[in-house]
Design an enzyme around this catalytic site. Sequence first.
Site, short mmCIF file in Angstrom:
data_model
loop_
_atom_site.label_atom_id
_atom_site.label_comp_id
_atom_site.label_asym_id
_atom_site.label_seq_id
_atom_site.Cartn_x
_atom_site.Cartn_y
_atom_site.Cartn_z
N CYS A 1 0.84 -1.21 0.00
CA CYS A 1 0.00 0.00 0.00
C CYS A 1 0.88 1.26 0.00
O CYS A 1 0.94 1.98 1.00
CB CYS A 1 -0.96 0.02 1.18
N CYS B 1 -5.28 2.54 -5.71
CA CYS B 1 -5.03 3.22 -4.45
C CYS B 1 -6.09 4.29 -4.25
O CYS B 1 -6.07 5.31 -4.95
CB CYS B 1 -3.65 3.86 -4.47
#
Lengths: 110, 444
Positions: B206, B388
Amino acid sequence: MYEIWLIINTFYELALMNLGLIVGVFVVWAGLMVATQIKKTQPWCTSMKPALLVAVLVWVVSFMLVPSMTKSSFANVTYILDYLVVAGVAAAIAGLVAVFVAPLYLLVRR
Amino acid sequence: MTDFKDEKIVLSRRSFLAAGAAVTAAAGTGLSLSAPAQAAIKSNAHIVVVGSGLAGLGIVNRLRKQLDGAKITLVDAKKVHHYQPGFTLIATGIWPKEKVSDTNQELIPAGVEWIQEMAKEFKPDSNQVITDSGKVLKYDFLVVATGLHLDYNQIEGMDEKRIGSKGLTSVYHSPEMAEASWKSMDEFRKKGGKALMTLPGTPIKCAGAPLKMTFMLANRMEQSGTLADSEITFHSAGTTVFSVPVINQEVLDRWQKIGIPVNFQSKLVGIDIDAQRATFELADGSRVEEDYDFIHVPPPMRAPDSVKNSPLAWQEGPMAGGGWLEVDPGTLQHKRYANVFGAGDINGTGKGKTAATVKKSVPIIVDNLLSVMQGLEPKQIFDGYTSCPLLVREGAALLVEFDYKNNLTPSLPLVQPLQDSYFAWLLKYRLFKPSYMAVAKGRL
């Protein structure tokens, strides 16, 4: 096709996460429907107009409030996709309210 | 490549009927959604899947549905499954930590053998996995989905147990530490001061999380009225803050507007937690110290020792240092051991250590594995898709989707990746966890 499957699965899992609430709401609604049958209310068509009017009102209010119900605000609704999503969620809320208003109206007006 | 064909393995796609309708009620409660029509393949192979994160669970659930007769073993000691994409929501005061934890037991399908131990050693030349109790698992096919190792030890003086005290925060560690990070952020934003936000030089999962923490810290301080009198500085160990150039520039432009300068090639190498002082190593090897009131520490990341020290790791090249799994970025098959596939964060590919990558790659991995089990070449190619939802403030996010080649690849035609969006926020806030659970259950 994948996107449709994704959406179906997302809402299915969302329903599973909120199963208690959904079952509770359904039980209340089913109770109202049973009550309209037992109490021999007016024909169903008489409740359509008030249910629709309430739904429109709820849709308008919900359209303004949906973002703030999800830790956001209407100021963050910035482009067409945002507006479509807010309109869709508001329509779902309005639809849900309408299916409760219809039997309630019949029970009150009998 | 190693010749893995085993005469004992009986496979025939033709001999089995396509099974299932797109949506069917199943046994038990009757409340179940089945995957779209798929062929069940008969096999007596033994498939070992190491790791019960999103990738491992998605793989075993899919294999369980698509194979008839195969033995499937899942190896992982973890009993609790964390929805890690929710950690940023906890660490910024949006979600309570209880929203991100489920039990693995509920997500592992019946018929899958679950060995509740960690893999200690991989011996791909003899098709063996050794567990930490010394148990030897012999496999015909292996899927490595171990996830990665948060290497806080690379930062001198760092102590993960102290996250949440003395302004020390880290979103990655666990739900508990994400919650502790929020408490620190909440205290800091009320009084303001000097904040240091950091980004390590290794591949990280991430990769947007350090940026989200920065945006959200600024937003929380703005809400408290302390932003104008405070200082937030971002230190990147590399030359960018995000690997996709257009997104990198967008983030830098936004930070410039709200007064967040970025120091490039400034790597966090040490921290004195009690003195609230950080040490950064610059490009020329020199070191500078900076005092802080608040610091965010995303740790350097690498492969777990079991993979890093095995023949499965990259032996040379930029991924070798971290010991990442040597897979072909398209097929996600191991480049030297054809009966081994990699799934999720462990893969030594160019980018994509996200749940979105898992979502798109797991069906490809399973399909390619099934092809290999039938003696065919893998035919599905993964394009590196990842996503994202980049929180820019409470209530708005950017929905950034891209591939290996840094092409922006929005899933819906109307999505504008660089536009602040309520829709992107709603996805992150309400809808991504349900879709994540569908991936874990092998339906997406």
